[in-house]
Design a protein around this motif. Structure first.
Motif, PDB file in Angstrom:
ATOM      1  N   ILE A 293      85.933  62.014 -38.814  1.00  0.00           N
ATOM      2  CA  ILE A 293      85.129  62.020 -40.045  1.00  0.00           C
ATOM      3  C   ILE A 293      83.933  61.111 -39.872  1.00  0.00           C
ATOM      4  CG2 ILE A 293      85.116  61.432 -42.506  1.00  0.00           C
ATOM      5  CD1 ILE A 293      86.724  63.981 -41.814  1.00  0.00           C
ATOM      6  N   ASN A 294      84.126  59.919 -39.262  1.00  0.00           N
ATOM      7  CA  ASN A 294      83.008  59.023 -38.996  1.00  0.00           C
ATOM      8  C   ASN A 294      81.977  59.689 -38.093  1.00  0.00           C
ATOM      9  OD1 ASN A 294      85.629  56.773 -38.758  1.00  0.00           O
ATOM     10  ND2 ASN A 294      84.108  56.570 -40.377  1.00  0.00           N
ATOM     11  N   VAL A 295      82.445  60.380 -37.072  1.00  0.00           N
ATOM     12  CA  VAL A 295      81.543  61.070 -36.140  1.00  0.00           C
ATOM     13  C   VAL A 295      80.738  62.125 -36.897  1.00  0.00           C
ATOM     14  CG1 VAL A 295      81.415  62.558 -34.089  1.00  0.00           C
ATOM     15  CG2 VAL A 295      83.075  60.668 -34.175  1.00  0.00           C
TER      16      VAL A 295
ATOM     17  N   ALA B 166      82.302  65.755 -26.937  1.00  0.00           N
ATOM     18  CA  ALA B 166      81.038  65.172 -26.476  1.00  0.00           C
ATOM     19  C   ALA B 166      80.372  64.375 -27.595  1.00  0.00           C
ATOM     20  CB  ALA B 166      80.101  66.275 -25.977  1.00  0.00           C
ATOM     21  N   ASP B 167      80.401  64.884 -28.817  1.00  0.00           N
ATOM     22  CA  ASP B 167      79.835  64.147 -29.955  1.00  0.00           C
ATOM     23  C   ASP B 167      80.568  62.829 -30.173  1.00  0.00           C
ATOM     24  OD1 ASP B 167      78.016  66.187 -30.421  1.00  0.00           O
ATOM     25  OD2 ASP B 167      79.166  67.069 -32.085  1.00  0.00           O
ATOM     26  N   ALA B 168      81.903  62.852 -30.048  1.00  0.00           N
ATOM     27  CA  ALA B 168      82.697  61.634 -30.243  1.00  0.00           C
ATOM     28  C   ALA B 168      82.399  60.599 -29.161  1.00  0.00           C
ATOM     29  CB  ALA B 168      84.187  61.978 -30.249  1.00  0.00           C
ATOM     30  N   VAL B 169      82.230  61.040 -27.930  1.00  0.00           N
ATOM     31  CA  VAL B 169      81.908  60.116 -26.829  1.00  0.00           C
ATOM     32  C   VAL B 169      80.551  59.463 -27.077  1.00  0.00           C
ATOM     33  CG1 VAL B 169      81.344  59.990 -24.371  1.00  0.00           C
ATOM     34  CG2 VAL B 169      83.378  61.239 -25.126  1.00  0.00           C
TER      35      VAL B 169
END
Length: 84
Positions: free
Chosen positions: A78-80, A56-59
């Motif tokens: 890592i970017n997320v 969900a964080d990546a989306v």
């Protein structure tokens, strides 16, 4: 790398019983050639909710990037994590 999927062994290894259907308990061991030095890295994940939360964080991260930046850039988890 040895995969263990025996419930009794997993419980003995420290996996909570409520995480039997979704866990990742891993130990990585590096040993020097002469056996005098050993380094271990261990990570334990009990349950699957952390994977769902990460997805969900990546989306959310990608949706924000698509709106604000040009397409074609590659991102990693890592970017997320760095962006929070």
């Amino acid at each position: 790398i040895e995969m263990i999927r025996d419930d009794k062994e997993a419980v003995a290894f420290g996996v909570p019983e409520d995480a039997m259907k979704g866990h990742a308990f891993h130990t990585y061991t590096l040993t020097s050639m002469d056996g005098t030095v050993q380094f271990q890295l261990q990570h334990n994940v009990a349950g699957r909710s952390i994977y769902a939360e990460g997805t969900a964080d990546a989306v959310k991260f990608l949706a924000k990037k698509v709106q604000s930046e040009s397409q074609g850039k590659v991102y990693t988890m890592i970017n997320v994590l760095e962006e929070g």
